[in-house]
Structures are given as structure tokens and as C-alpha cells.
Design a protein around this motif. Structure first.
Motif, PDB file in Angstrom:
ATOM      1  N   VAL A 133      -1.811   9.001  -7.004  1.00  0.00           N
ATOM      2  CA  VAL A 133      -0.985   8.328  -6.620  1.00  0.00           C
ATOM      3  C   VAL A 133       0.574   8.994  -6.301  1.00  0.00           C
ATOM      4  O   VAL A 133       1.006   8.765  -5.466  1.00  0.00           O
ATOM      5  N   TRP A 134       0.248  10.083  -6.873  1.00  0.00           N
ATOM      6  CA  TRP A 134       2.411  11.042  -6.485  1.00  0.00           C
ATOM      7  C   TRP A 134       2.214  11.745  -5.150  1.00  0.00           C
ATOM      8  O   TRP A 134       3.090  11.603  -4.675  1.00  0.00           O
ATOM      9  N   GLU A 135       0.150  11.911  -4.459  1.00  0.00           N
ATOM     10  CA  GLU A 135       0.048  12.655  -3.047  1.00  0.00           C
ATOM     11  C   GLU A 135       0.696  11.167  -2.044  1.00  0.00           C
ATOM     12  O   GLU A 135       1.618  11.554  -1.382  1.00  0.00           O
ATOM     13  N   ARG A 136       0.588  10.558  -2.601  1.00  0.00           N
ATOM     14  CA  ARG A 136       0.808   9.234  -1.905  1.00  0.00           C
ATOM     15  C   ARG A 136       1.829   9.015  -1.802  1.00  0.00           C
ATOM     16  O   ARG A 136       2.959   8.797  -0.222  1.00  0.00           O
ATOM     17  N   VAL A 137       2.907   8.774  -2.666  1.00  0.00           N
ATOM     18  CA  VAL A 137       4.615   9.049  -2.438  1.00  0.00           C
ATOM     19  C   VAL A 137       5.412  10.008  -1.994  1.00  0.00           C
ATOM     20  O   VAL A 137       6.133   9.906  -1.186  1.00  0.00           O
ATOM     21  N   ASP A 138       5.233  11.231  -2.117  1.00  0.00           N
ATOM     22  CA  ASP A 138       5.693  11.906  -1.701  1.00  0.00           C
ATOM     23  C   ASP A 138       5.002  12.382  -0.217  1.00  0.00           C
ATOM     24  O   ASP A 138       6.163  13.422   0.229  1.00  0.00           O
ATOM     25  N   ARG A 139       4.135  12.422   0.140  1.00  0.00           N
ATOM     26  CA  ARG A 139       3.897  11.905   1.641  1.00  0.00           C
ATOM     27  C   ARG A 139       4.607  10.876   1.942  1.00  0.00           C
ATOM     28  O   ARG A 139       5.091  11.734   3.577  1.00  0.00           O
ATOM     29  N   PHE A 186       7.506  10.319   0.919  1.00  0.00           N
ATOM     30  CA  PHE A 186       9.106  10.956   0.845  1.00  0.00           C
ATOM     31  C   PHE A 186       9.424  12.896   1.692  1.00  0.00           C
ATOM     32  O   PHE A 186      10.051  12.881   1.880  1.00  0.00           O
ATOM     33  N   GLN A 187       7.955  13.358   2.026  1.00  0.00           N
ATOM     34  CA  GLN A 187       8.290  14.558   3.217  1.00  0.00           C
ATOM     35  C   GLN A 187       8.745  13.736   4.531  1.00  0.00           C
ATOM     36  O   GLN A 187       9.675  14.823   5.082  1.00  0.00           O
ATOM     37  N   SER A 188       8.078  12.969   4.950  1.00  0.00           N
ATOM     38  CA  SER A 188       8.635  12.445   7.101  1.00  0.00           C
ATOM     39  C   SER A 188      10.624  12.506   5.891  1.00  0.00           C
ATOM     40  O   SER A 188      11.331  12.766   7.217  1.00  0.00           O
ATOM     41  N   THR A 189      11.285  11.384   4.867  1.00  0.00           N
ATOM     42  CA  THR A 189      12.574  11.662   4.915  1.00  0.00           C
ATOM     43  C   THR A 189      13.047  13.005   4.554  1.00  0.00           C
ATOM     44  O   THR A 189      14.233  13.084   4.748  1.00  0.00           O
ATOM     45  N   ARG A 190      12.823  14.184   3.730  1.00  0.00           N
ATOM     46  CA  ARG A 190      12.790  14.995   3.381  1.00  0.00           C
ATOM     47  C   ARG A 190      12.996  15.720   5.015  1.00  0.00           C
ATOM     48  O   ARG A 190      14.242  16.173   5.448  1.00  0.00           O
ATOM     49  N   CYS A 191      12.769  15.687   5.378  1.00  0.00           N
ATOM     50  CA  CYS A 191      12.450  16.889   7.370  1.00  0.00           C
ATOM     51  C   CYS A 191      13.523  16.101   8.102  1.00  0.00           C
ATOM     52  O   CYS A 191      13.859  16.864   8.461  1.00  0.00           O
ATOM     53  N   MET A 192      13.391  14.398   8.132  1.00  0.00           N
ATOM     54  CA  MET A 192      14.336  13.552   8.461  1.00  0.00           C
ATOM     55  C   MET A 192      16.037  14.096   8.058  1.00  0.00           C
ATOM     56  O   MET A 192      16.753  14.773   9.422  1.00  0.00           O
ATOM     57  N   VAL A 193      15.981  14.366   6.905  1.00  0.00           N
ATOM     58  CA  VAL A 193      17.787  14.950   6.220  1.00  0.00           C
ATOM     59  C   VAL A 193      17.526  16.123   6.727  1.00  0.00           C
ATOM     60  O   VAL A 193      18.792  16.284   7.205  1.00  0.00           O
ATOM     61  N   ALA A 194      16.527  17.274   6.534  1.00  0.00           N
ATOM     62  CA  ALA A 194      16.956  18.482   6.831  1.00  0.00           C
ATOM     63  C   ALA A 194      17.276  18.591   8.381  1.00  0.00           C
ATOM     64  O   ALA A 194      18.168  19.351   8.590  1.00  0.00           O
ATOM     65  N   PHE A 195      16.445  17.905   8.867  1.00  0.00           N
ATOM     66  CA  PHE A 195      16.816  18.160  10.259  1.00  0.00           C
ATOM     67  C   PHE A 195      18.512  17.971  10.945  1.00  0.00           C
ATOM     68  O   PHE A 195      18.453  18.505  11.891  1.00  0.00           O
ATOM     69  N   LEU A 196      18.722  16.279  10.673  1.00  0.00           N
ATOM     70  CA  LEU A 196      20.037  15.615  10.635  1.00  0.00           C
ATOM     71  C   LEU A 196      20.821  16.746  10.411  1.00  0.00           C
ATOM     72  O   LEU A 196      22.483  16.811  10.625  1.00  0.00           O
ATOM     73  N   SER A 197      21.039  17.465   9.110  1.00  0.00           N
ATOM     74  CA  SER A 197      22.219  18.325   8.527  1.00  0.00           C
ATOM     75  C   SER A 197      22.302  19.692   8.545  1.00  0.00           C
ATOM     76  O   SER A 197      22.910  20.296   7.431  1.00  0.00           O
ATOM     77  N   PRO A 253       0.813  -1.355   0.094  1.00  0.00           N
ATOM     78  CA  PRO A 253       0.124   0.084  -0.065  1.00  0.00           C
ATOM     79  C   PRO A 253       0.799   0.698   0.147  1.00  0.00           C
ATOM     80  O   PRO A 253       2.209   1.191   0.885  1.00  0.00           O
ATOM     81  N   ASP A 254       0.077   1.828  -1.182  1.00  0.00           N
ATOM     82  CA  ASP A 254       0.972   3.601  -1.066  1.00  0.00           C
ATOM     83  C   ASP A 254       2.419   3.557  -1.707  1.00  0.00           C
ATOM     84  O   ASP A 254       3.162   5.006  -1.852  1.00  0.00           O
ATOM     85  N   LEU A 255       2.666   2.437  -1.811  1.00  0.00           N
ATOM     86  CA  LEU A 255       4.040   2.757  -2.672  1.00  0.00           C
ATOM     87  C   LEU A 255       4.007   1.582  -4.257  1.00  0.00           C
ATOM     88  O   LEU A 255       3.262   1.973  -4.769  1.00  0.00           O
TER      89      LEU A 255
END
Length: 915
Positions: free
Chosen positions: A892-898, A900-911, A698-700
Motif C-alpha cells: 500500500v505504501w509503495e503505491r502512495v509513495d509512487r 508522492f515521488q512525482s510531486t517531490r521531483c516536480m517541487v525539487a525541479f521548480l525550487s 485506485p492507488d489512494l
């Protein structure tokens, strides 16, 4: 369905069925039987090439021709092309024992004396036999051979001792040879005309001329037993090789009519097959001891030397353990062998050397088995010290010493650990410390002693001063273990007492008893998990108890087995405990929840098990089985996070043992590439396990796995064409004389063409007509596949087709649908191009909604809109479908982008950067 599913079996090389040799081009291949499946090895390095599928019954006979393999099992014959079964022949009413390749036919003989003739050219179909021969009632066939140059004739040997020559064309018996009052066990044709060699059960070999019915020479084996295999040399040397039931291979010189050499201890069991390779001084042998060997006659005295071999356990393994992060399995068997099996590539499997066993046996004139160490009953290893010194210690049956091994060199170590030399008793348990410096041994007399692995010197013993005897336990030590910090050493005695010792390694003096607790019944086995400090014990009441070593108290109790528990194993994270029993069950216990989460039952009881560090594979050994069986963890490959979706709880699920080839995958057909067969199976097993639960997570989205350059080129075709545009215009070719016809070339040179004959002009005219017909074809394959896929509502074939096209070809196919005369406003029903574009939109909508081949479909959409975007804008009929495509694409893209968003936030926070 359970957590672990059958994957494949390793360690099987051959069985008691004679192999089949065939030559394909310049390569020679050997087809062997391994129970219910067959394997194909190449002659050069005996590398595994093909693993056949599992058959319902054990294979009883084999034959091969080019890419075809014929396997007789039960009353039927299976026909394989490479590793894929293409036909099944069924006509016999009894078990088929013999197969013979005879020109374009296959001869099959069963135990009741029925011989059928099958046409070979129709091997890919379920054909019927073209002939049937009924042998005499008092004639039980035991072997079959085709004498060279004898047209349509075969020679059959019998258990009664007679031979019969039959013509399969006329189906008549030509002649019967009375024999030598002994059952015939083997027969082979010689390079000399009219001459065959016959091996009998009384150990005699008769070289016989069947044309004149004359015996040329008789040889007698020096060892007892039947002559089970024969082969003539074809490289010019007058040699005959014979093998017997004692495992000895004898080489006979036919010119001198005497024994030339003997290969003693060639195999540990009866010789099954012998075969001299064509025009080579190489003899290949196989045996029931699960091995294939090649012997080369390249010495001055003519004695053969071992040239190469593949072997596995000839007796069931007793103990196994994963090693090297799950890439290898250490296995100790009843055949006195200590082996290392590779899970990745079968060719890397090997037996650890016991230092010149063959040379010492030859010098002392004893069997190699008497020189080898006795079977291993327990062992432990430490990977941390593999490059420094010996890192494996083993205990053997009725042996008062423990031996060390160096896995870096795959050899037996130089030190022998001898605990309590004053009162020697057999060593029963062993453990290596976490640092890899020390080995702790426990004996049958209750003695526990610590040794330094680097020097082999004793570093003290553990004594319980409260005992009447000055030793650690009053009875046999059944297990020892060390904790992760070298602070505690745990030992267990047969009478049910568990003791913890302070093993302060750095001091070498604090070996006093710290604590002790009683179980109440006799202990059989203990397993300690170092990270969480839990000790699992097995008693003779079939109950598994878990103790917290630091707190010295019982924390869990697992009940369910109804017979003797054979082995235990913790998972790497300590959350699972796996146990096997002689009741045929394998149970998985959740340590945290304190309950059983899965259980399965197999027909053959498990004797040992080991779980890989990554928890992706489970390895098991079974009663009377010489191989190691691998089970795949579905949770690792399915993407499911909930254990309950696969576990059976308290219910016991019956399941079959793993086959030689992985279940649900393509059969191992890998002769075209350097093999790593198990890696191929692993990928297929993971894919099948993934698809067995859900087609999509689901969602992938699912990617196409196409090369990045292929789908990126679709987007950038205009840039690529502009970049590849020639800088200078092509040069005008020089003028040729008017009387010489010429043709232009890319390089600008003049190419003169000869004048055409009348026939060539006629052919050219025919080609011109044919080309015109092809040009006038109503629809391309692109459109035909698109239309048929739309009618069947299955676009998989069309997707595979366009994925196989090059970017430029796909661009051309899409442009073929382009409407050129946009100003001509005809009715939509009168424009076939609009219908094709509409079908393409339906296809794209379907693929996007299914989320398959995501990146490739995105590139196709980009190219499609670039070519047909203006047409879609002009026609309202197409605009509705384009809007639907846009809506599904956004969803479909909104599900995938959602995600990606958590990953982008985590990378932005760590870096500490903003993406």
C-alpha cells in the motif's frame, strides 16, 4: 446516471398550507410547508433551522410538538423527529385536510368527514388510532379548534356554514351551531373563556360565545373575499387580527369594537396564517406569495410595523445567472422582483430594492405592484465594477428604458438608460462590456445604442447605412454581445441577420459595419462566449448553430430538440454548451467533438439555466415553479476524469426535479449551530457522489479526518507522560486529631468527612460488592466489539469505537492484553491473550488492505508493536500474521509513495533544491 444529479431547490419559503408554531425552551419555532417538504425557522431572525425530507405527495396540513412534526400528505400522516421520519400513520381513505395537536394526541380530519385520534406518546412507532369519529354526511369540515378549558372537546367549522362541538372522549356531538349562512373558512379560540372568532367566506368575522350561543360582535372586511386567517393578541391588548384572500391584514380593537388599523399590501396573495406570539406584541403572517412576515405593535398609535420577513419569488423566475464566483444567483421573476439568492446560506438571500416602493405607493394611493418595474426579460452584469458604480443593466417587458442596479448596495441605480428618445420602442436586449464601463442596448425597432454606466450618458448608436431605415436592424434586436477586448460588438435581428460592428471604444467614432451573414430563418436568441470567440444562435427551426465571429463562418450545428429552445449556456472553459427546451429536455453538447454527450428529461420544462464558473453547480428554473433548482456536477466530486463514465450520450434519461434537501445526504438538521445549511449539504452531496461510484479511488488512501493531535498522541504517549510527570513528590498532609476522620486531597489540605449513618454504611457495602462484580467481568467492551466484528467480518463498528477513545484510554486497552509472565511457556491454545492479539492483527491487516483511516491505523500499529512487539517475536503463531501485515503495509505504501515521488521531483525541479 447523468453528469448532473439533483441537489436541492432554493427560494422556497412557504406555501398555501397554514404554518405551525411551537415553543421549545425560550425559543419559538415556526414550521412551514414548501410543497412536498417542510422547513423550520426560528422566531428571532427567521433563520432556517431544519429542512425536512421529501415526501411522495404535497403536504396538506401541519402540526408540531417539541421536536416532533406531523405532516399530512394524501391519505397518510408522516411523523418526524426533527428531520428524520420515525413513523407513518395510515388509516384514512380520503385526503387529510386538518391536523390538530390535542394534549397527548393528534386529531386528523379528512375531506369525507372522518376524524381519527392518534396517541402521541407512541409517535416513534407505526401505531394505530385509538378512536374514530364519523361526522355528519352533510358536514364538510373546513377548520378545527380546541376551545380553552373545554376538556376533551373540539369545535369544527364546515363549508356548509355550521359549527359542531364534539367530545372526542365519548365520541358524541354535544351541540351544533347553525352558523351565518356562509361557508366557514377559519376559526380561532380567544384568551377569554367560551369565546371564539369565526371567519366566513362572505368577509365577515363573528366573535361568538359558544357557551351561551350568543354573538358578541361582528366585523366586516372592507375588501372582497373570504376571511382566511384569524388570531387574538395575548400580550394584554384587546386586538384581533384577520387576513383575507386579498392579502390585506386588518387589526380590530375588541374593546372599542371598531377597526384600529389596516396593513394594505401586506402580502401579494391570500393570507394563509396569522399568529400572535405568546405575550409579545408581534404578529406573524404567511401567504401563498411565498413569504413570511413579522409585524411589531410598538408605535404610539398602535399601528404595526414590518419587523422582519423572509420571501422568495411569488411568480416563476424568467432569467437567472450565477454571480460572485458562483456564490450567488441573480434571478428575475414574473412577480416584478429582482432577487439575489445565496447558494451558501439561505439567510443571505434578498430582494434588490426599487427605492421606497411602499412609501411611494402609500403617497400615491396605489398598489405597490403598480409602482414596481415590470418583469425583467433580459439582464447582464459585470463583477469587475461592483465597487465603483452600477454593474447590472436590465430590460423590462414593454418598457422603452433600461435600468441599472448597484449590487454592492442591492439597490436600483440613479440612472435610466433611454435609447432613441425620438422614436421610443421597448428595449429587448442588453450587454455590458468586459471592462464594465459601457452598456449596449437593442430595441424592438432595430435601434442599438451604447451608454456609459458611470454617467448614464449615451456614447453613440450603431447604424447600418445600407438599410432603408437609419438603424442597426430592420426588425427587432434579439441579442447583443461584446467581445473580451472591446473590439467587436455582435448583434442579431429577428429576421435572421447577424452583424458585427467595430466598436473601437477608445475612439468613440468607429461604429461602422464590419461584416454580416445570413442565417436563413428567424433568430430567437444568441449567446456569446468571450474567451473562445464562439457565438451560439437559436432559430425557430430548433437548431443550434455555432459561429466563429472572427472568421465569420459556421463551425458547428447541433440538432436534437423537438420544441422551442428556451435558453443556452456555455461552460466557463467553452468546451460544453448546455441547452434547454420546452420539450422538457436538457442537453449537453461537446463543442470540440461536435456531438451530444448527455441529455436528461424532466417533468416540468426548463425556462432558464446557468452554469457556475467553477462548473460545480447548474441552476435551472421551470414552468410554474417559483424556486431555483440546483444540480450538482458529479465529475467535480467523484474524482472521475472520464466524462463517458457518467454521460448518457444520445440517450435521454428521465430524472426528477431536485428536492429541498440534498439527495442522499443527511437531512438538514442544524438547530444546534449557527446555520450554513447549504454548505453542510454540499459536503454530504460530494461524499455521496464519491461513494456512489467507488469506495476507494485506485492507488489512494482515505484519511480518518480525526484531529492531528489525537493520532499523534498515540505515537508519543511515553514522551507526554514523561513531560507531565510531577517535579516534586506530593506533600504529606498534616495530621488531624485522632477523633476526626479525614480523607486526603490533591492539594494537601485536610478534608474532614462526616460519620456515616447505618443506611450509608449499608449502601457502601453494596457498592463494594457491585464494584467487585464489575472487576470480575470476563471481557471488556473493547474485546467484545473486536470479537463480534471479526465474526461478522465487518470492522466499521469497532473502528468507530476506538476512534472515539482518548489516546490514554486506547493505550490502556492495548496494555490490558499484554502477557506479563512470558517465562511461563504454556500451549498457545491455553493463552487467551494470544487469541486477542491475533484478532487485533487480523483487524489491522483488514484496515490496511482497505486503505481506510490510514493515518490513524498507522498510529495504532506503532503503539501496538511498541506494547506487543516482544510477544509477537516469541510466538511463531503471531509471526506469520505480522509478516502478512508487513507485506500489505509495504504494498500500500509503495503505491502512495509512487504518487508522492512525482510531486517531490516536480517541487525539487521548480525550487532547484533536493528533498
Amino acid at each position: 446516471m447523468g453528469i448532473f444529479e439533483p441537489y436541492r431547490a432554493i427560494g422556497y419559503i412557504t406555501s398555501s398550507v397554514p404554518f405551525s408554531v411551537q415553543r421549545l425552551g425560550t425559543e419559538t419555532f415556526v414550521t412551514v410547508s414548501v410543497g412536498k417538504a417542510f422547513q423550520v425557522y426560528n422566531r428571532h431572525k427567521l433563520a432556517l433551522v431544519i429542512v425536512g425530507p421529501q415526501l411522495p405527495k404535497k403536504i396538506r396540513a401541519l402540526a408540531s410538538y417539541r421536536e416532533f412534526t406531523f405532516a399530512a400528505y394524501g391519505n397518510e400522516i408522516a411523523v418526524f423527529k426533527r428531520a428524520h421520519q420515525v413513523a407513518t400513520w395510515s388509516r384514512h381513505n380520503a385526503k387529510v385536510n386538518l391536523l390538530l395537536l390535542f394534549g397527548d394526541h393528534i386529531l386528523s380530519v379528512d375531506v369525507e368527514g372522518n376524524m381519527f385520534i392518534w396517541p402521541f406518546k407512541g409517535a416513534d412507532q407505526n401505531s394505530s388510532p385509538i378512536g374514530h369519529i364519523r361526522l355528519d354526511e352533510n358536514f364538510t369540515p373546513s377548520c378545527i379548534v380546541h376551545p380553552d378549558t373545554y376538556l376533551n372537546k373540539v369545535l369544527l367549522g364546515s363549508q356548509e356554514g355550521s359549527l359542531q362541538l364534539w367530545n372526542i372522549s365519548t365520541k358524541k356531538k354535544i351541540y351544533e351551531f347553525k352558523g351565518w349562512n356562509s361557508s366557514i373558512s377559519s376559526c380561532v379560540s380567544s384568551p377569554a373563556l367560551d369565546v371564539v372568532a369565526v371567519g366566513c367566506a362572505d368577509g365577515k368575522i363573528h366573535v361568538h360565545n359558544i357557551r351561551y350561543n350568543e354573538e358578541l360582535v361582528t366585523f366586516t372586511h372592507s375588501t372582497r373575499g373570504a376571511v382566511t386567517a384569524l388570531s387574538f393578541s395575548t400580550d394584554g391588548q384587546p386586538l384581533l387580527a384577520s387576513g383575507g384572500s386579498s392579502g390585506v391584514i386588518s387589526i380590530w380593537n375588541l374593546e372599542k369594537r371598531r377597526l384600529q388599523s389596516v396593513i394594505r399590501e401586506a402580502h401579494d396573495s391570500s393570507i394563509v396564517s396569522l399568529h400572535f406570539l405568546a405575550n409579545e406584541p408581534v404578529l406573524m403572517s404567511s401567504s401563498a406569495d411565498n413569504s413570511i412576515k413579522m409585524w411589531k405593535f410598538n408605535t404610539t398609535d398602535g399601528d404595526p410595523e414590518l419587523h422582519g420577513f423572509r420571501s422568495g419569488h411569488s411568480a416563476p423566475p424568467l432569467r437567472i445567472r450565477f454571480y460572485a464566483n458562483g456564490r450567488h444567483i441573480l434571478s428575475a421573476g414574473q412577480d416584478r422582483a429582482f432577487r439575489l439568492f445565496s447558494v451558501i446560506q439561505d439567510q443571505q438571500s434578498k430582494e434588490l430594492s426599487q427605492r421606497h416602493v411602499a412609501k411611494r405607493a402609500k403617497k400615491l394611493r396605489v398598489k405597490e405592484e403598480e409602482i414596481k418595474l415590470k418583469p425583467v426579460i433580459a439582464f447582464d452584469c459585470a463583477e469587475i465594477r461592483e465597487r465603483d458604480w452600477c454593474n447590472v443593466v436590465t430590460c423590462h417587458i414593454d418598457t422603452a428604458q433600461a435600468y441599472v442596479w448597484r449590487l454592492q448596495n442591492f439597490v436600483l441605480g440613479e440612472h435610466i438608460l433611454n435609447p432613441c428618445p425620438e422614436n421610443p420602442t421597448s428595449v429587448k436586449a442588453c450587454a455590458i462590456s468586459t471592462c464594465g464601463n459601457f452598456a449596449v442596448l437593442g430595441t424592438a425597432g432595430g435601434w442599438i445604442e451604447r451608454f456609459n454606466l458611470q454617467s448614464g450618458i449615451s456614447r453613440g448608436s450603431y447604424l447600418d447605412m445600407s438599410e432603408t431605415r437609419s438603424c442597426a436592424h430592420d426588425g427587432e434586436v434579439v441579442g447583443v454581445a461584446c467581445d473580451s477586448t472591446n473590439t467587436l460588438m455582435i448583434s442579431a435581428g429577428y429576421h435572421g441577420d447577424i452583424k458585427c460592428f467595430n466598436v473601437q471604444v477608445w475612439d468613440f467614432k468607429g461604429r461602422q459595419l464590419k461584416s454580416r451573414w445570413e442565417i436563413g430563418c428567424s433568430l430567437v436568441k444568441i449567446v456569446y462566449h468571450r474567451p473562445n470567440g464562439l457565438l451560439a444562435t437559436v432559430a425557430d427551426d430548433f437548431i443550434i448553430r455555432l459561429f466563429d465571429v472572427v472568421a465569420s463562418r459556421l463551425v458547428r450545428k447541433f440538432e436534437g430538440h423537438t420544441d422551442r429552445i428556451t435558453d443556452l449556456c456555455f461552460s466557463e472553459d467553452g468546451k460544453w454548451l448546455l441547452s434547454s427546451s420546452m420539450d422538457g429536455s436538457l442537453r449537453i453538447w461537446d463543442v470540440i467533438l461536435g456531438r451530444q454527450i448527455d441529455a436528461m428529461h424532466v417533468d416540468v420544462s426548463i425556462t432558464a439555466l446557468s452554469l457556475s464558473p467553477n462548473m460545480d453547480f447548474l441552476a435551472t428554473t421551470h414552468v410554474d415553479q417559483n424556486g431555483v433548482y440546483l444540480w450538482v456536477n458529479q465529475l467535480m466530486f467523484s474524482g472521475a476524469s472520464n466524462v463517458d463514465s457518467y454521460s448518457s450520450g444520445k440517450e435521454v434519461v428521465s430524472i426528477k426535479l431536485p428536492p429541498l434537501s440534498s439527495k442522499g445526504s443527511r437531512q438538514a438538521d442544524i438547530s444546534d449551530v449557527p446555520v450554513e445549511p447549504i454548505v453542510t449539504h454540499l459536503q454530504d452531496a460530494s461524499a455521496s457522489a464519491f461513494l456512489s461510484q467507488d469506495q476507494q479511488i485506485p492507488d489512494l488512501v482515505t484519511l480518518s479526518l480525526l484531529p492531528k493531535s489525537q493520532w499523534q498522541s498515540l505515537i508519543n504517549l511515553d514522551i507526554i507522560k514523561a513531560r507531565n510527570k510531577p517535579i516534586e513528590p506530593p506533600k504529606k498532609p498534616e495530621k488531624a486529631p485522632f477523633f476526626l476522620p479525614s480523607v486526603p486531597s490533591l492539594s494537601g489540605e485536610i478534608l474532614f468527612k462526616p460519620s456515616k449513618t447505618a443506611d450509608e454504611k449499608k449502601d457502601a457495602k453494596g457498592d463494594e460488592v457491585e464494584n467487585k462484580r464489575e472487576f470480575d467481568m470476563p471481557a471488556s467492551q473493547f474485546l467484545k466489539l473486536l470479537q463480534s466484528s471479526t465474526e461478522m467480518k465487518n470492522f466499521s463498528a469497532f473502528t468507530d469505537y476506538i476512534k472515539g477513545l482518548s489516546p490514554s484510554t486506547l493505550d490502556m486497552e492495548l496494555r490490558m492484553l499484554q502477557i506479563i509472565d512470558d517465562d511461563d511457556w504454556q500451549e498457545p491454545d491455553e493463552r487467551p491473550e494470544l487469541f486477542s492479539i491475533e484478532l487485533l492483527l487480523d483487524y489491522l491487516i483488514h484496515e490496511i488492505s482497505c486503505r481506510n483511516n490510514f493515518e490513524f491505523i498507522q498510529a495504532v500499529i506503532c503503539l501496538f508493536l511498541k506494547i506487543h512487539g516482544e510477544t509477537i517475536r516469541r510466538w511463531s503463531r503471531l509471526q506469520d500474521k505480522a509478516k502478512k501485515l508487513r507485506d500489505i503495509q509495504c504494498t500500500v505504501w509503495e503505491r502512495v509513495d509512487r504518487l508522492f515521488q512525482s510531486t517531490r521531483c516536480m517541487v525539487a525541479f521548480l525550487s532547484d533544491s533536493q528533498l
